[in-house]
Design a protein around this motif. Structure first.
Motif, PDB file in Angstrom:
ATOM      1  N   ASP A   1      -1.748  -3.673   3.832  1.00  0.00           N
ATOM      2  CA  ASP A   1      -2.909  -2.818   4.125  1.00  0.00           C
ATOM      3  C   ASP A   1      -3.937  -2.919   3.013  1.00  0.00           C
ATOM      4  O   ASP A   1      -4.511  -1.906   2.592  1.00  0.00           O
ATOM      5  CB  ASP A   1      -2.480  -1.359   4.280  1.00  0.00           C
ATOM      6  CG  ASP A   1      -1.549  -1.148   5.451  1.00  0.00           C
ATOM      7  OD1 ASP A   1      -1.913  -1.552   6.553  1.00  0.00           O
ATOM      8  OD2 ASP A   1      -0.455  -0.602   5.248  1.00  0.00           O
TER       9      ASP A   1
ATOM     10  N   SER B   1      -7.104  -0.465   2.609  1.00  0.00           N
ATOM     11  CA  SER B   1      -6.808   0.917   2.982  1.00  0.00           C
ATOM     12  C   SER B   1      -5.700   1.515   2.122  1.00  0.00           C
ATOM     13  O   SER B   1      -5.651   2.718   1.908  1.00  0.00           O
ATOM     14  CB  SER B   1      -6.393   0.996   4.457  1.00  0.00           C
ATOM     15  OG  SER B   1      -5.056   0.554   4.636  1.00  0.00           O
TER      16      SER B   1
ATOM     17  N   LEU C   1      -2.753   2.154   2.843  1.00  0.00           N
ATOM     18  CA  LEU C   1      -2.047   3.220   3.546  1.00  0.00           C
ATOM     19  C   LEU C   1      -0.554   3.219   3.242  1.00  0.00           C
ATOM     20  O   LEU C   1       0.008   4.224   2.822  1.00  0.00           O
ATOM     21  CB  LEU C   1      -2.271   3.105   5.054  1.00  0.00           C
ATOM     22  CG  LEU C   1      -1.546   4.165   5.890  1.00  0.00           C
ATOM     23  CD1 LEU C   1      -2.008   5.558   5.503  1.00  0.00           C
ATOM     24  CD2 LEU C   1      -1.768   3.919   7.371  1.00  0.00           C
ATOM     25  N   ARG C   2       0.108   2.065   3.449  1.00  0.00           N
ATOM     26  CA  ARG C   2       1.550   2.042   3.225  1.00  0.00           C
ATOM     27  C   ARG C   2       1.904   2.043   1.737  1.00  0.00           C
ATOM     28  O   ARG C   2       2.909   2.626   1.329  1.00  0.00           O
ATOM     29  CB  ARG C   2       2.178   0.830   3.923  1.00  0.00           C
ATOM     30  CG  ARG C   2       2.458   1.089   5.398  1.00  0.00           C
ATOM     31  CD  ARG C   2       2.871  -0.162   6.124  1.00  0.00           C
ATOM     32  NE  ARG C   2       1.702  -0.943   6.517  1.00  0.00           N
ATOM     33  CZ  ARG C   2       1.675  -1.776   7.554  1.00  0.00           C
ATOM     34  NH1 ARG C   2       2.756  -1.949   8.291  1.00  0.00           N
ATOM     35  NH2 ARG C   2       0.588  -2.448   7.859  1.00  0.00           N
TER      36      ARG C   2
END
Length: 500
Positions: free
Chosen positions: A127, A130, A132-133
């Protein structure tokens, strides 16, 4: 749910005066924030580590479910190795901010506290951008333990400190931020409504790195005689394995270097024994052995050494140029562009390999960046484009292979595009990690999984050729001798037994 201690006034370190109002609540406003916004780079010390200074702030979002408090564990997902900490100063919005000016922005901040912008670099590739993970897992944003009243603080006079197992690892102040806190609030509010309870993580100083299971990370924010107290979290490992669907942890030395920061000591890009064995072999022999194995296109055609006699062995780090388009060069050609990033990403023993589409009508590297590559321990540079400052580069003592000298800068023909990707250079496919061997004849690409057998067979071939050369010099005809035939086999074996 996590609770925090809120003070309406600043709390002097080591004292808890009764006049200070305190209350334990799940969040300053009794619920989760609508969003957590994190700043990529803000402290000059961190920007120096990263090798770039942004012109404007940039951000990413962390889920509200990542919020945690002091004493909560930081759980590293199973299968990951690179759990990172980043001590930060967190701002908590107290009043809605929409299109506010920098002059008024601080009035919308209610509290200041300590934060740890934790993450796992093992999942960052999935990601990128972003985060995110890698940054958004449950519990990856601990804040607290005390919330200091922003009205009583000078935002330019704060200090943030981080410890790992009691050892100080980060210590910096907010008087030299790239983007002052009020600037961040105002900038975000131009397009995003900041709501009461929202959290802004304002960037980490230099020194952020990796923590191992069992390590305890502490972060404190100090304002004069006031303190948030130490936000304390210990790294643990998830008991359950990560489910096999979706992106799985993936690391290499480049990822490790990025996660560990300046404290990272990489393993050699190529082990010394293999490198020495390859250095003793000619590219002609290696090319012959590759051809026997069915590899017909492993030479980087059209390049020659700047100093005329360079010997180069290393592993590939790649850089790709695309054809000049003026709007794209304007967007990608300045600042810490892909060309400069590629240089700063180099590790000892690596060869910078550049795909310039065999266009040598402008330079792709010059003396300053070549010198920087040498200082970083590069094993060499290969470009199927042009070389600027060729006479100076030839005297650096760094093997540089190029397609021709040219005085023009790269912006005449090329846009620096990306690094660390498969490229075409001189008609050969080069992947990051491939082995490059260069000499006066040129450069060949060796797939890493073939190198052991290739070295052994190449050494045998060169031994035979030394024997053949001696016989030819003594007047023997080449028929049956070159290549070595049955009639000469016994004599050759005896010659080898003599240690020749």
């Amino acid at each position: 749910m996590t609770s925090y201690t809120i003070y309406s006034d600043l709390v002097p370190r080591g004292s808890l005066p009764s006049r200070h109002r305190r209350a334990s609540v799940p969040h300053p406003l009794g619920n989760r924030p609508s969003k957590i916004i994190a700043v990529h780079l803000n402290f000059p010390s961190r920007a120096r580590e990263r090798g770039r200074i942004p012109a404007e702030p940039s951000y990413f979002l962390k889920p509200p479910s990542s919020l945690a408090g002091t004493g909560d564990p930081l759980v590293r997902p199973a299968g990951c190795e690179l759990m990172t900490f980043e001590g930060e100063i967190a701002l908590v919005i107290g009043r809605e901010a929409r299109r506010v000016s920098p002059e008024d922005a601080w009035e919308h901040v209610a509290w200041v506290t300590a934060a740890n912008d934790a993450g796992v670099h093992d999942l960052r590739y999935a990601d990128r951008g972003s985060n995110l993970r890698s940054k958004g897992s449950d519990g990856f944003t601990p804040i607290g333990p005390r919330l200091l009243d922003a009205r009583r603080l000078d935002p330019a006079a704060l200090r943030v400190r981080t410890w790992v197992n009691g050892e100080p690892v980060q210590d910096d102040t907010t008087d030299t931020l790239l983007f002052p806190f009020a600037t961040l609030v105002a900038d975000l509010s131009r397009l995003v409504t900041l709501e009461p309870g929202d959290v802004i993580l304002t960037g980490t100083p230099g020194g952020a790195s990796v923590a191992a299971p069992g390590d305890t990370v502490e972060v404190e924010v100090i304002a004069g005689e006031a303190t948030t107290g130490r936000l304390t979290n210990t790294i643990t490992v998830a008991e359950e394995p990560l489910a096999a669907w979706g992106a799985m942890p993936r690391v290499d030395d480049s990822v490790r270097s990025d996660a560990w920061g300046p404290s990272f000591t990489p393993e050699p890009a190529l082990d010394a024994t293999t490198a020495d064995a390859l250095r003793a072999l000619s590219t002609a022999t290696l090319s012959s052995q590759l051809r026997k194995r069915g590899f017909q296109h492993m030479s980087i055609d059209g390049v020659h050494p700047a100093d005329g006699a360079a010997k180069m062995v290393g592993t590939a780090h790649t850089l790709r140029y695309l054809p000049l388009r003026e709007d794209q060069f304007k967007a990608r050609g300045g600042g810490m562009n892909a060309q400069k990033r590629a240089i700063e990403e180099l590790r000892p023993g690596q060869v910078l390999v550049m795909d310039a589409r065999r266009d040598s009508s402008s330079g792709t590297i010059g003396d300053i960046l070549a010198l920087r590559a040498k200082v970083r321990g590069a094993a060499g540079v290969v470009t199927d484009g042009g070389l600027r400052d060729s006479a100076t580069v030839a005297g650096l003592g760094l093997p540089v292979f190029h397609a021709g000298a040219h005085p023009a800068v790269l912006g005449r023909r090329h846009v620096p595009w990306d690094t660390g990707v498969p490229i075409a250079c001189g008609g050969a496919l080069v992947q990051p990690g491939d082995i490059l061997v260069g000499d006066a004849d040129g450069v060949v690409v060796v797939p890493p999984d073939l190198v052991a057998d290739l070295v052994a067979d190449s050494a045998e071939q060169e031994a035979q050729e030394r024997f053949i050369t001696e016989r030819v010099a003594a007047g023997e005809p080449v028929e049956g001798l070159y290549p070595l035939g049955p009639r000469w086999r016994e004599a050759y074996e005896a010659w080898r037994r003599e240690g020749r």
